[in-house]
Design a protein around this motif. Structure first.
Motif, PDB file in Angstrom:
ATOM      1  N   ASN A 154     -19.201  54.221  11.650  1.00  0.00           N
ATOM      2  CA  ASN A 154     -19.786  52.943  12.064  1.00  0.00           C
ATOM      3  C   ASN A 154     -19.847  51.926  10.929  1.00  0.00           C
ATOM      4  O   ASN A 154     -20.270  50.798  11.131  1.00  0.00           O
ATOM      5  N   LEU A 155     -19.417  52.333   9.740  1.00  0.00           N
ATOM      6  CA  LEU A 155     -19.472  51.433   8.580  1.00  0.00           C
ATOM      7  C   LEU A 155     -18.220  50.572   8.572  1.00  0.00           C
ATOM      8  O   LEU A 155     -17.241  50.870   7.897  1.00  0.00           O
ATOM      9  N   ASN A 156     -18.261  49.496   9.329  1.00  0.00           N
ATOM     10  CA  ASN A 156     -17.093  48.648   9.538  1.00  0.00           C
ATOM     11  C   ASN A 156     -16.658  47.848   8.313  1.00  0.00           C
ATOM     12  O   ASN A 156     -15.585  47.256   8.313  1.00  0.00           O
ATOM     13  N   LYS A 157     -17.474  47.845   7.263  1.00  0.00           N
ATOM     14  CA  LYS A 157     -17.113  47.113   6.048  1.00  0.00           C
ATOM     15  C   LYS A 157     -16.799  48.055   4.887  1.00  0.00           C
ATOM     16  O   LYS A 157     -16.542  47.605   3.781  1.00  0.00           O
ATOM     17  N   LEU A 158     -16.801  49.361   5.137  1.00  0.00           N
ATOM     18  CA  LEU A 158     -16.534  50.332   4.089  1.00  0.00           C
ATOM     19  C   LEU A 158     -15.073  50.254   3.663  1.00  0.00           C
ATOM     20  O   LEU A 158     -14.172  50.551   4.443  1.00  0.00           O
ATOM     21  N   THR A 159     -14.841  49.821   2.431  1.00  0.00           N
ATOM     22  CA  THR A 159     -13.472  49.678   1.925  1.00  0.00           C
ATOM     23  C   THR A 159     -13.138  50.726   0.872  1.00  0.00           C
ATOM     24  O   THR A 159     -11.975  51.013   0.638  1.00  0.00           O
ATOM     25  N   ASP A 160     -14.145  51.295   0.219  1.00  0.00           N
ATOM     26  CA  ASP A 160     -13.915  52.204  -0.893  1.00  0.00           C
ATOM     27  C   ASP A 160     -14.743  53.473  -0.715  1.00  0.00           C
ATOM     28  O   ASP A 160     -15.967  53.418  -0.696  1.00  0.00           O
ATOM     29  N   LEU A 161     -14.046  54.607  -0.570  1.00  0.00           N
ATOM     30  CA  LEU A 161     -14.715  55.900  -0.420  1.00  0.00           C
ATOM     31  C   LEU A 161     -14.180  56.845  -1.489  1.00  0.00           C
ATOM     32  O   LEU A 161     -13.000  57.179  -1.499  1.00  0.00           O
ATOM     33  N   ASN A 162     -15.061  57.247  -2.402  1.00  0.00           N
ATOM     34  CA  ASN A 162     -14.682  58.140  -3.492  1.00  0.00           C
ATOM     35  C   ASN A 162     -15.399  59.463  -3.294  1.00  0.00           C
ATOM     36  O   ASN A 162     -16.616  59.544  -3.411  1.00  0.00           O
ATOM     37  N   SER A 164     -25.759  54.786   9.844  1.00  0.00           N
ATOM     38  CA  SER A 164     -25.380  53.815  10.866  1.00  0.00           C
ATOM     39  C   SER A 164     -26.054  52.456  10.699  1.00  0.00           C
ATOM     40  O   SER A 164     -25.544  51.450  11.162  1.00  0.00           O
ATOM     41  N   LYS A 165     -27.180  52.398  10.003  1.00  0.00           N
ATOM     42  CA  LYS A 165     -27.864  51.113   9.800  1.00  0.00           C
ATOM     43  C   LYS A 165     -27.395  50.401   8.533  1.00  0.00           C
ATOM     44  O   LYS A 165     -27.757  49.268   8.291  1.00  0.00           O
ATOM     45  N   ALA A 166     -26.565  51.059   7.740  1.00  0.00           N
ATOM     46  CA  ALA A 166     -26.055  50.452   6.505  1.00  0.00           C
ATOM     47  C   ALA A 166     -24.759  49.711   6.807  1.00  0.00           C
ATOM     48  O   ALA A 166     -23.724  49.957   6.211  1.00  0.00           O
ATOM     49  N   THR A 167     -24.837  48.760   7.719  1.00  0.00           N
ATOM     50  CA  THR A 167     -23.644  48.104   8.262  1.00  0.00           C
ATOM     51  C   THR A 167     -22.886  47.241   7.248  1.00  0.00           C
ATOM     52  O   THR A 167     -21.735  46.914   7.481  1.00  0.00           O
ATOM     53  N   ASN A 168     -23.510  46.880   6.148  1.00  0.00           N
ATOM     54  CA  ASN A 168     -22.829  46.057   5.140  1.00  0.00           C
ATOM     55  C   ASN A 168     -22.310  46.870   3.956  1.00  0.00           C
ATOM     56  O   ASN A 168     -21.793  46.294   2.991  1.00  0.00           O
ATOM     57  N   LEU A 169     -22.425  48.182   4.036  1.00  0.00           N
ATOM     58  CA  LEU A 169     -21.973  49.041   2.947  1.00  0.00           C
ATOM     59  C   LEU A 169     -20.464  48.943   2.774  1.00  0.00           C
ATOM     60  O   LEU A 169     -19.704  49.140   3.718  1.00  0.00           O
ATOM     61  N   GLU A 170     -20.028  48.619   1.560  1.00  0.00           N
ATOM     62  CA  GLU A 170     -18.599  48.469   1.267  1.00  0.00           C
ATOM     63  C   GLU A 170     -18.057  49.608   0.410  1.00  0.00           C
ATOM     64  O   GLU A 170     -16.884  49.945   0.501  1.00  0.00           O
ATOM     65  N   THR A 171     -18.918  50.194  -0.431  1.00  0.00           N
ATOM     66  CA  THR A 171     -18.492  51.246  -1.346  1.00  0.00           C
ATOM     67  C   THR A 171     -19.432  52.435  -1.233  1.00  0.00           C
ATOM     68  O   THR A 171     -20.653  52.264  -1.266  1.00  0.00           O
ATOM     69  N   LEU A 172     -18.843  53.617  -1.122  1.00  0.00           N
ATOM     70  CA  LEU A 172     -19.619  54.851  -1.117  1.00  0.00           C
ATOM     71  C   LEU A 172     -18.994  55.785  -2.145  1.00  0.00           C
ATOM     72  O   LEU A 172     -17.861  56.233  -1.974  1.00  0.00           O
ATOM     73  N   ASN A 173     -19.723  56.036  -3.229  1.00  0.00           N
ATOM     74  CA  ASN A 173     -19.229  56.876  -4.313  1.00  0.00           C
ATOM     75  C   ASN A 173     -19.972  58.202  -4.294  1.00  0.00           C
ATOM     76  O   ASN A 173     -21.153  58.260  -4.607  1.00  0.00           O
ATOM     77  N   LEU A 174     -19.265  59.250  -3.913  1.00  0.00           N
ATOM     78  CA  LEU A 174     -19.819  60.595  -3.858  1.00  0.00           C
ATOM     79  C   LEU A 174     -19.114  61.509  -4.863  1.00  0.00           C
ATOM     80  O   LEU A 174     -19.129  62.729  -4.719  1.00  0.00           O
ATOM     81  N   ASN A 175     -18.504  60.919  -5.863  1.00  0.00           N
ATOM     82  CA  ASN A 175     -17.764  61.653  -6.877  1.00  0.00           C
ATOM     83  C   ASN A 175     -18.630  62.749  -7.498  1.00  0.00           C
ATOM     84  O   ASN A 175     -19.716  62.489  -7.984  1.00  0.00           O
ATOM     85  N   GLY A 176     -18.141  63.987  -7.460  1.00  0.00           N
ATOM     86  CA  GLY A 176     -18.838  65.100  -8.089  1.00  0.00           C
ATOM     87  C   GLY A 176     -19.985  65.681  -7.297  1.00  0.00           C
ATOM     88  O   GLY A 176     -20.741  66.494  -7.827  1.00  0.00           O
ATOM     89  N   CYS A 177     -20.132  65.312  -6.040  1.00  0.00           N
ATOM     90  CA  CYS A 177     -21.182  65.892  -5.189  1.00  0.00           C
ATOM     91  C   CYS A 177     -20.666  67.235  -4.668  1.00  0.00           C
ATOM     92  O   CYS A 177     -20.279  67.370  -3.508  1.00  0.00           O
ATOM     93  N   SER A 178     -20.657  68.218  -5.553  1.00  0.00           N
ATOM     94  CA  SER A 178     -19.977  69.481  -5.277  1.00  0.00           C
ATOM     95  C   SER A 178     -20.660  70.352  -4.228  1.00  0.00           C
ATOM     96  O   SER A 178     -20.041  71.295  -3.728  1.00  0.00           O
ATOM     97  N   SER A 179     -21.888  70.071  -3.849  1.00  0.00           N
ATOM     98  CA  SER A 179     -22.561  70.857  -2.805  1.00  0.00           C
ATOM     99  C   SER A 179     -22.381  70.266  -1.415  1.00  0.00           C
ATOM    100  O   SER A 179     -22.744  70.891  -0.416  1.00  0.00           O
ATOM    101  N   LEU A 180     -21.823  69.072  -1.341  1.00  0.00           N
ATOM    102  CA  LEU A 180     -21.636  68.386  -0.061  1.00  0.00           C
ATOM    103  C   LEU A 180     -20.580  69.110   0.775  1.00  0.00           C
ATOM    104  O   LEU A 180     -19.485  69.388   0.300  1.00  0.00           O
ATOM    105  N   VAL A 181     -20.915  69.429   2.037  1.00  0.00           N
ATOM    106  CA  VAL A 181     -20.010  70.184   2.907  1.00  0.00           C
ATOM    107  C   VAL A 181     -19.340  69.287   3.939  1.00  0.00           C
ATOM    108  O   VAL A 181     -18.191  69.503   4.293  1.00  0.00           O
ATOM    109  N   GLU A 182     -20.050  68.257   4.418  1.00  0.00           N
ATOM    110  CA  GLU A 182     -19.472  67.350   5.405  1.00  0.00           C
ATOM    111  C   GLU A 182     -20.135  65.989   5.340  1.00  0.00           C
ATOM    112  O   GLU A 182     -21.219  65.838   4.794  1.00  0.00           O
TER     113      GLU A 182
END
Length: 129
Positions: free
Chosen positions: A41-49, A16-34
């Motif tokens: 709250n990331l109002n500038k997030l344009t790219d989610l992989n 929630s404090k990363a308000t300027n985050l535009e890209t979040l790359n989680l490609n291959g994070c195979s243990s991630l459940v949620e």
């Protein structure tokens, strides 16, 4: 933020404090459940992989308003399609098996759609192109 290939990553901390985050790359994070609800709250997030997040079971409920590029390829345990922005221009959902879609999914800005090996029987129900 690039966390791709973090095979042992099971959860993402509060963003929630990363308000300027535009890209979040989680490609291959195979243990991630949620993903945490703070991602909404990331109002500038344009790219989610999230390609290759094979154990991902849930995304937060709510709309990712600024999202333009979304990659969920290989997220075969994810059954509920996220309520995404109508700004979305690139949607990659290869090897997925969604069972529930938002009732008013609008794709008027869609430029690229990839559905290879999609296993959903209800894919086009309620979709307005």
């Amino acid at each position: 933020m690039d966390l791709s290939g973090s095979l042992n990553l099971k959860e993402i901390p509060d963003l929630s404090k990363a308000t300027n985050l535009e890209t979040l790359n989680l490609n291959g994070c195979s243990s991630l459940v949620e993903l945490p609800s703070s991602i909404l709250n990331l109002n500038k997030l344009t790219d989610l992989n999230m390609a290759g997040c094979t154990n991902l079971e849930a995304l937060p409920t709510g709309k990712l308003e600024s999202l333009i590029h979304l990659n969920l390829a290989g997220c075969s345990r994810l059954k509920i399609f996220p309520d995404i922005s109508n700004k979305i221009s690139e949607l990659i959902i290869n090897k997925t098996a969604f069972e529930i879609f938002p009732s008013q999914l609008r794709l008027e800005n869609l430029v690229e759609l990839s559905l290879e090996h999609t296993m959903s029987e209800r894919l086009w129900e309620g979709v307005q192109v």
